[in-house]
Enzyme design. Structure first.
Site, PDB file in Angstrom:
ATOM      1  N   ARG A 199      -8.967  -0.256   4.081  1.00  0.00           N
ATOM      2  CA  ARG A 199      -7.996   0.887   3.839  1.00  0.00           C
ATOM      3  C   ARG A 199      -6.543   0.310   3.606  1.00  0.00           C
ATOM      4  O   ARG A 199      -5.966   0.594   2.655  1.00  0.00           O
ATOM      5  CB  ARG A 199      -7.638   2.148   4.706  1.00  0.00           C
ATOM      6  N   LYS A 241       0.884  -1.216   0.163  1.00  0.00           N
ATOM      7  CA  LYS A 241       0.025   0.034   0.075  1.00  0.00           C
ATOM      8  C   LYS A 241       0.930   1.220  -0.111  1.00  0.00           C
ATOM      9  O   LYS A 241       0.760   2.270  -0.733  1.00  0.00           O
ATOM     10  CB  LYS A 241      -0.976   0.203   1.317  1.00  0.00           C
ATOM     11  N   ASN A 242       2.111   1.231   0.874  1.00  0.00           N
ATOM     12  CA  ASN A 242       2.814   2.318   0.935  1.00  0.00           C
ATOM     13  C   ASN A 242       3.726   2.707  -0.032  1.00  0.00           C
ATOM     14  O   ASN A 242       4.381   3.488  -0.076  1.00  0.00           O
ATOM     15  CB  ASN A 242       3.339   2.551   2.433  1.00  0.00           C
ATOM     16  N   CYS A 295      -4.854  12.316  13.152  1.00  0.00           N
ATOM     17  CA  CYS A 295      -5.539  11.019  13.097  1.00  0.00           C
ATOM     18  C   CYS A 295      -5.332  10.406  14.204  1.00  0.00           C
ATOM     19  O   CYS A 295      -4.922  10.904  15.578  1.00  0.00           O
ATOM     20  CB  CYS A 295      -5.215  10.363  11.969  1.00  0.00           C
ATOM     21  N   ASP A 324       4.371   0.562  12.126  1.00  0.00           N
ATOM     22  CA  ASP A 324       2.986  -0.057  11.760  1.00  0.00           C
ATOM     23  C   ASP A 324       2.613  -1.439  12.108  1.00  0.00           C
ATOM     24  O   ASP A 324       1.621  -1.924  12.245  1.00  0.00           O
ATOM     25  CB  ASP A 324       2.878   0.074  10.216  1.00  0.00           C
ATOM     26  N   ARG A 360      -0.066  15.162  13.140  1.00  0.00           N
ATOM     27  CA  ARG A 360       0.722  14.518  11.985  1.00  0.00           C
ATOM     28  C   ARG A 360       1.072  15.897  11.001  1.00  0.00           C
ATOM     29  O   ARG A 360       0.507  15.912   9.967  1.00  0.00           O
ATOM     30  CB  ARG A 360       0.089  13.491  11.132  1.00  0.00           C
TER      31      ARG A 360
HETATM   32  C1  EPZ Z   1       4.294   6.918   6.209  1.00  0.00           C
HETATM   33  O1  EPZ Z   1       3.355   7.813   7.016  1.00  0.00           O
HETATM   34  C2  EPZ Z   1       3.440   5.656   6.400  1.00  0.00           C
HETATM   35  N1  EPZ Z   1       2.099   6.072   5.494  1.00  0.00           N
HETATM   36  C3  EPZ Z   1       2.793   5.210   7.565  1.00  0.00           C
HETATM   37  O2  EPZ Z   1       1.872   4.100   7.398  1.00  0.00           O
HETATM   38  C4  EPZ Z   1       4.119   4.759   8.406  1.00  0.00           C
HETATM   39  O3  EPZ Z   1       3.268   4.685   9.720  1.00  0.00           O
HETATM   40  C5  EPZ Z   1       5.007   6.208   8.765  1.00  0.00           C
HETATM   41  O4  EPZ Z   1       5.386   6.444   7.117  1.00  0.00           O
HETATM   42  C6  EPZ Z   1       6.305   5.963   9.294  1.00  0.00           C
HETATM   43  O5  EPZ Z   1       6.883   4.494   8.592  1.00  0.00           O
HETATM   44  C7  EPZ Z   1       2.492   5.962   3.869  1.00  0.00           C
HETATM   45  O6  EPZ Z   1       3.376   5.753   3.622  1.00  0.00           O
HETATM   46  C8  EPZ Z   1       1.190   6.264   2.987  1.00  0.00           C
HETATM   47  P1  EPZ Z   1       6.577  10.049   8.420  1.00  0.00           P
HETATM   48  P2  EPZ Z   1       4.018   9.386   7.120  1.00  0.00           P
HETATM   49  O7  EPZ Z   1       6.638  11.421   7.591  1.00  0.00           O
HETATM   50  O8  EPZ Z   1       4.788   9.700   5.668  1.00  0.00           O
HETATM   51  C9  EPZ Z   1       6.477  13.227  11.937  1.00  0.00           C
HETATM   52  C10 EPZ Z   1      -0.053   2.916   7.846  1.00  0.00           C
HETATM   53  O9  EPZ Z   1      -0.578   2.436   8.410  1.00  0.00           O
HETATM   54  N2  EPZ Z   1       6.511  14.497  10.922  1.00  0.00           N
HETATM   55  O10 EPZ Z   1       7.535   9.201   8.473  1.00  0.00           O
HETATM   56  O11 EPZ Z   1       3.177  10.235   7.420  1.00  0.00           O
HETATM   57  C11 EPZ Z   1       5.033  12.710  12.156  1.00  0.00           C
HETATM   58  O12 EPZ Z   1       4.149  13.264  12.977  1.00  0.00           O
HETATM   59  C12 EPZ Z   1       0.519   4.466   7.741  1.00  0.00           C
HETATM   60  O13 EPZ Z   1       0.023   2.221   6.612  1.00  0.00           O
HETATM   61  C13 EPZ Z   1       6.712  15.757  11.217  1.00  0.00           C
HETATM   62  O14 EPZ Z   1       6.989  16.009  12.295  1.00  0.00           O
HETATM   63  O15 EPZ Z   1       5.307   9.000   8.073  1.00  0.00           O
HETATM   64  C14 EPZ Z   1       5.718  11.222  12.604  1.00  0.00           C
HETATM   65  O16 EPZ Z   1       5.619  11.405  14.086  1.00  0.00           O
HETATM   66  C15 EPZ Z   1       0.223   4.772   9.261  1.00  0.00           C
HETATM   67  N3  EPZ Z   1       6.660  16.653  10.236  1.00  0.00           N
HETATM   68  C16 EPZ Z   1       6.923  11.097  12.242  1.00  0.00           C
HETATM   69  O17 EPZ Z   1       7.370  12.234  11.620  1.00  0.00           O
HETATM   70  C17 EPZ Z   1       6.607  16.179   8.731  1.00  0.00           C
HETATM   71  O18 EPZ Z   1       6.750  17.057   7.905  1.00  0.00           O
HETATM   72  C18 EPZ Z   1       6.864  10.020  11.156  1.00  0.00           C
HETATM   73  O19 EPZ Z   1       6.228  10.398  10.114  1.00  0.00           O
HETATM   74  C19 EPZ Z   1       6.182  14.865   8.594  1.00  0.00           C
HETATM   75  C20 EPZ Z   1       6.295  13.830   9.669  1.00  0.00           C
END
Ligand code: EPZ
Length: 414
Positions: free
Chosen positions: A393, A20-21, A114, A301, A119
């Site tokens: 989803r 998915k990701n 969420c 995850d 986020r």
């Molecule tokens: C991706 O989300 C995945 N989603 C998530 O999977 C996964 O949990 C996550 O990466 C971590 O591996 C997709 O790929 C579609 P991040 P993403 O940016 O890109 C903070 C699932 O269930 N952050 O690495 O949103 C954020 O708040 C989903 O499949 C900032 O602070 O993850 C979080 O605490 C859930 N500022 C941490 O970084 C930003 O600009 C990780 O977020 C961006 C992120």
């Protein structure tokens, strides 16, 4: 609603779908060209449908051929992403970079928080500004403009998956080189980079950075998505928690190294093949401490489903969530099923119990829902799980995949 008659040992093989990701950023990457892009091994998921709705709304044409997608068109892209789609799925925010690169402007609503806590997208916006975008905010949306993106070096305070993908997408059409220092190294990010290279971009990975050399235009491509390591891990954990024997097929075992290491510590026996992994669950798991961490660390995850397994361990496990501020949506429902979990700060202390009891519980996000399905599979008796739209989803045909492993699980209205 999902109904489960728990207590069955799962046995057999499960075919793992495309990730998915990896699918979501790949679909959004097609905004970077008007030539045809063919994606293979695309999972049929609600989130994939949302991503396709988004790119259609922006001007792309989409055709399914089995589990292959053909995406083309969009010579002229609309530059406003529909609000409801971004609210529905955070990954829609990745459209910002490609729209800036091709339409020179973009209006993309800010993704809501969420169940995992706030986020923000500050790393995304910081990076795009360094590439020359002008960023404003109005009515909960980002309004961005860029005469022409120019490559720059961007340091990420945290190896954010989304921010790394955003900068690879924007950098692919920026003038010169974009360097992301401290990038995410998740396999899904590498898969996006591989697709961008097939479309004509040049990407180089070093130990501490990834560099993408932008092109004036990108072409069409054909690409097969990597398998879903989170789906695979979920089914292996289902085998472990039911004391069963489950083989996940069509996986990349190396993407599961952290999970397999921790599963071995719980007493699971494992066999690893070229593209499959088999887990034999112990009669009772041993307690295991772990912390989530950016790849190749233990994936956040899989934290909720792993906690579900540890609620039955013979002892205390300490689980530290380091990626999200509040990924505990699975705790309350697991307590309703008789688990003993205490949360303090980012740490869950799990006191193993002999057995869980069936209950009617509510899923609040994709992976919390997966944890509840696993707990229900282990608990003798009938459990009901509401909020199964979250499962759809992220998991393709989960009830039928589990039924094929011997689970007594049904999807019902209501
Ligand atoms: C991706 O989300 C995945 N989603 C998530 O999977 C996964 O949990 C996550 O990466 C971590 O591996 C997709 O790929 C579609 P991040 P993403 O940016 O890109 C903070 C699932 O269930 N952050 O690495 O949103 C954020 O708040 C989903 O499949 C900032 O602070 O993850 C979080 O605490 C859930 N500022 C941490 O970084 C930003 O600009 C990780 O977020 C961006 C992120």
């Amino acid at each position: 609603m999902i109904r489960v008659a728990g207590g069955e040992r799962l046995q057999g093989e499960v075919q793992i779908s495309g990730a998915k990701n990896a699918a979501l950023p790949a679909i959004i990457a097609t905004l970077l060209t008007s030539e045809p892009v063919i994606l293979h091994n695309v999972p049929h998921l609600a989130d994939v449908d949302t991503a396709l709705e988004l790119i259609r709304a922006l001007g792309k044409e989409v055709f399914w051929h089995g589990d292959a997608l053909e995406i083309r068109g969009g010579e002229e892209l609309r530059w406003e992403a529909p609000g409801e789609l971004v609210q529905k799925m955070r990954a829609s925010f990745l459209a910002l970079g490609p729209l800036l690169a091709r339409a020179k402007k973009a209006r993309v609503p800010l993704p809501g928080g969420c169940a995992l806590g706030p986020r923000p997208v500050d790393f995304h916006l910081y990076g795009l500004a360094k590439l020359g975008a002008t960023i404003d905010f109005a009515d909960g949306a980002v309004l961005a403009r860029a005469g022409g993106l120019r490559g720059a070096q961007v340091y990420l305070d945290f190896p954010s998956v989304g921010a790394t993908e955003q900068l690879l997408l924007a950098g692919a059409l920026a003038e010169g080189e974009t360097v992301v220092v401290n990038p995410a190294r998740e396999p899904e990010v590498a898969d996006l980079a591989a697709l961008l290279c097939r479309m004509g971009a040049e990407v180089r990975w070093d130990t501490d950075r990834v560099t993408i050399r932008g092109q004036r235009a990108l072409g069409g491509a054909e690409h097969t998505l990597i398998p879903d390591r989170i789906e695979a891990g979920t089914y292996l954990l289902a085998g472990a928690i039911t004391r069963g024997k489950v083989r996940a097929k069509g996986v990349a075992p190396r993407h599961l190294a952290s999970l397999l290491d921790r599963l071995a510590l719980t007493g699971c026996e494992m066999e690893v093949g070229e593209d499959w992994v088999e887990v034999l669950g112990p009669s009772r798991p041993k307690p295991v401490d772990f912390r989530t961490w950016p790849y190749p660390g233990f994936p956040t995850d899989l934290q909720p489903p792993m906690v579900a397994l540890l609620t039955l361990a013979e002892g205390r496990s300490t689980v530290t969530e380091t990626v999200y501020a509040a990924r505990f949506g699975h705790v309350e429902p697991l307590l309703q099923m008789g688990a003993k979990i205490q949360v303090s700060g980012s740490v869950q202390v799990v006191e193993g119990v002999e057995r869980l009891r069936p209950a009617t519980v509510e899923a609040t996000d994709i992976r919390a829902g997966a944890a509840l399905v696993l707990a229900a599979l282990a608990a003798e008796g009938i459990s009901q799980i509401r909020g199964e739209h979250h499962l759809r989803r992220g998991y393709e045909n989960m009830p039928s995949k589990l039924q094929n492993l011997g689970a007594r699980i049904w999807e019902e209205e209501g």
